[in-house]
Enzyme design. Structure first.
Site, PDB file in Angstrom:
ATOM      1  N   PHE A 100       0.810  -1.215   0.000  1.00 44.34           N
ATOM      2  CA  PHE A 100       0.000   0.000   0.000  1.00 44.34           C
ATOM      3  C   PHE A 100       0.846   1.268   0.000  1.00 44.34           C
ATOM      4  O   PHE A 100       0.372   2.335  -0.399  1.00 44.34           O
ATOM      5  CB  PHE A 100      -0.966  -0.006   1.194  1.00 44.34           C
ATOM      6  CG  PHE A 100      -0.361   0.423   2.504  1.00 44.34           C
ATOM      7  CD1 PHE A 100      -0.455   1.743   2.932  1.00 44.34           C
ATOM      8  CD2 PHE A 100       0.290  -0.489   3.326  1.00 44.34           C
ATOM      9  CE1 PHE A 100       0.085   2.150   4.140  1.00 44.34           C
ATOM     10  CE2 PHE A 100       0.832  -0.092   4.535  1.00 44.34           C
ATOM     11  CZ  PHE A 100       0.730   1.230   4.946  1.00 44.34           C
ATOM     12  N   LYS A 101       2.108   1.170   0.403  1.00 46.52           N
ATOM     13  CA  LYS A 101       2.965   2.355   0.436  1.00 46.52           C
ATOM     14  C   LYS A 101       3.133   2.974  -0.956  1.00 46.52           C
ATOM     15  O   LYS A 101       3.384   4.171  -1.088  1.00 46.52           O
ATOM     16  CB  LYS A 101       4.339   2.001   1.008  1.00 46.52           C
ATOM     17  CG  LYS A 101       4.325   1.344   2.389  1.00 46.52           C
ATOM     18  CD  LYS A 101       3.844   2.282   3.465  1.00 46.52           C
ATOM     19  CE  LYS A 101       3.747   1.600   4.817  1.00 46.52           C
ATOM     20  NZ  LYS A 101       5.013   1.317   5.450  1.00 46.52           N
ATOM     21  N   ASP A 102       2.976   2.154  -2.009  1.00 47.60           N
ATOM     22  CA  ASP A 102       3.093   2.685  -3.375  1.00 47.60           C
ATOM     23  C   ASP A 102       2.051   3.763  -3.659  1.00 47.60           C
ATOM     24  O   ASP A 102       2.288   4.664  -4.467  1.00 47.60           O
ATOM     25  CB  ASP A 102       2.908   1.560  -4.408  1.00 47.60           C
ATOM     26  CG  ASP A 102       4.063   0.582  -4.439  1.00 47.60           C
ATOM     27  OD1 ASP A 102       5.215   1.021  -4.284  1.00 47.60           O
ATOM     28  OD2 ASP A 102       3.804  -0.625  -4.628  1.00 47.60           O
ATOM     29  N   THR A 116       7.901   0.521   3.281  1.00 45.81           N
ATOM     30  CA  THR A 116       8.190   1.916   2.930  1.00 45.81           C
ATOM     31  C   THR A 116       9.475   2.012   2.109  1.00 45.81           C
ATOM     32  O   THR A 116       9.555   2.768   1.136  1.00 45.81           O
ATOM     33  CB  THR A 116       8.323   2.784   4.195  1.00 45.81           C
ATOM     34  OG1 THR A 116       7.042   2.894   4.817  1.00 45.81           O
ATOM     35  CG2 THR A 116       8.816   4.184   3.867  1.00 45.81           C
TER      36      THR A 116
END
Length: 481
Positions: free
Chosen positions: A119-121, A152
């Protein structure tokens, strides 16, 4: 729109100033002076902009929400940055963050379709484009110092590789990430990417980043910026997918939705807090932790108690092996009526001196649930295995270990008539060992990552000393000039 520090510093700054700065000079985190309000008419307009996730809808939604907070980038340029970032070519789906229904009223929001499968993308891809844009506009360079517990780091490095004017120095806890996570980062050979494995836990890495950021002379001399969620721009980008999730889970704006968020550093769920403060009809924000349950302990008891390295558990959801939740300061600032002096006393002197603070007797503590909608729960390794098996056997869906923490806790807070959306955090391949333990089979591996663990690696193992990291940065900056 102006931004202030959670620790009460008097000056106010604009978005592009804090984009490159990271932490405020007083050690606080930046927040907007006010949260823009989205009324019923505006919410309906945003629903139409998203257009049920039609091609270009997510990028258009991102532009609309970011425009409420960013007024020092021309609108045409900001729209172009959003269009460049959120494409079907990068995320593999026009919705960008499609919902997967497990059963009626219970969904996963797929946030792991980006380049590094986490999800960091969602925020980091935008941050890379924002950095490149603003640095070119100023004719400057930036040295990014970050800390990662797993996702991250790779998201930042993939977003920043090849970006003009940007170098990345990424700290990670030596030996504490999954083999896949390590390979994603350490196999990058780009000259502007530097991986440093710190002999310690994630909190040691995060402390070093904060120490360097608070050394104002060094920070200015070497133009240090951050990509951790202490950077407001990253958190702001994450607000968008709460709106997208809401629009997909509902048909009218009269409905409420609850979100459950696997959380270690509080950044992901803090974006939900911001969305709720803006007026998005979120009923509850459920914080799901693993055995490192500092956040669950606070929401249950009012006591925020950080753990030392020796008491930070190494778990099968390693990206949440965190006991100092940096973004939590932003929520406490709001909870305390935006009293910067109290926040400074708690997060500055209080934590450094006592390692804890206690709001259990303060009348504001009850507002965390009653006014701000927060609930919490924890999950263990046994829970993760059971949840991964159950979701796969009942629904044919394979989930990673962190998402399993979220599903387990979300089930404890389901309410009739209120859709529950669990934020998926990563694809299962990143934590293959536990998937094999749970299901007896390897998770699917995207073709671009076949054999990644066998690739050559470039990483420097270093002690957890701020001065040593500063010397490493100085050395490599001098070599590059």
């Amino acid at each position: 729109m102006r931004y202030l520090s959670t620790r009460g510093r008097a000056d106010r700054k604009r978005f592009c100033e804090i984009l490159l700065e990271g932490l405020a000079p007083d050690g606080g985190l930046y927040l907007p002076e006010r949260y823009p309000q989205v009324d019923a008419a505006a919410l309906q307009r945003l629903r139409q902009v998203f257009n049920q996730g039609a091609p270009g809808g997510y990028a258009a939604l991102a532009f609309e929400i970011l425009s409420l907070y960013i007024d020092d980038i021309p609108a045409a340029d900001l729209r172009a940055l959003c269009d460049k970032t959120y494409t079907e070519a990068v995320y593999g789906t026009p919705q960008i963050v499609p919902l997967k229904q497990l059963e009626p009223g219970f969904h996963l929001e797929a946030l792991s379709n980006g380049p590094t499968l986490a999800f960091k993308d969602m925020a980091m891809q935008l941050l890379g484009n924002l950095f490149e844009y603003e640095l070119a506009r100023r004719g400057e360079e930036l040295n990014i110092l970050g800390a990662t517990s797993g996702d991250t780091g790779s998201a930042a490095e993939y977003a920043m590789r090849g970006k003009k004017g940007v170098r990345v120095f990424m700290l990670s806890p030596h030996g504490r990430m999954s083999p896949f996570q390590q390979a994603q980062m350490f196999s990058l050979m780009d000259e502007n990417i530097h991986n440093i494995a710190v002999e310690g836990v994630f909190d040691d890495c995060q402390d070093i980043v904060k120490n360097v950021s608070n050394d104002l002379e060094f920070k200015r001399a070497y133009k240090i910026g951050t990509v951790n969620s202490i950077n407001w721009a990253r958190l702001l980008a994450q607000v968008v997918y709460y709106f997208a999730g809401y629009f997909q889970a509902t048909t009218t704006n009269d409905e409420q939705v609850s979100f459950t968020v696997p959380s270690g550093n509080f950044g992901n769920v803090c974006a939900g807090h911001v969305a709720r403060q803006m007026g998005l009809p979120i009923r509850t924000l459920v914080v799901a932790t693993n055995e490192n349950d500092v956040l669950d302990e606070f929401f249950r008891t009012g006591v925020y108690r950080v753990r030392g390295s020796a008491d930070t558990h190494e778990t099968s959801s390693p990206s949440m092996d965190i006991s100092k939740a940096s973004n939590f300061e932003r929520f406490v600032f709001d909870l305390l009526g935006r009293n910067g002096e109290r926040v400074k006393a708690f997060f500055g002197e209080g934590l450094s001196r006592e390692g804890r603070f206690d709001l259990s007797a303060d009348p504001v503590f009850s507002e965390a649930a009653s006014h701000y909608g927060f609930r919490s729960g924890k999950s263990t390794h046994a829970d993760r295995l059971a949840t991964i098996r159950d979701v796969f056997e009942r629904h044919g869906v394979m989930i990673d270990t962190h998402t399993a923490d979220g599903v387990k806790v979300a089930r404890e807070y389901r309410e009739a008539g209120i859709p529950m959306v669990v934020l998926e955090t990563a694809l299962p391949i990143k934590f293959a060992e536990t998937i094999v333990e749970a299901l007896g089979r390897q998770p699917d591996r995207p073709k671009q990552f076949e054999g990644i663990e066998a690739l050559p690696k470039r990483v420097k193992v270093m002690p957890a000393h701020t001065e040593a990291i500063q010397a490493f940065i100085a050395k490599h900056c001098a070599a590059a000039t």
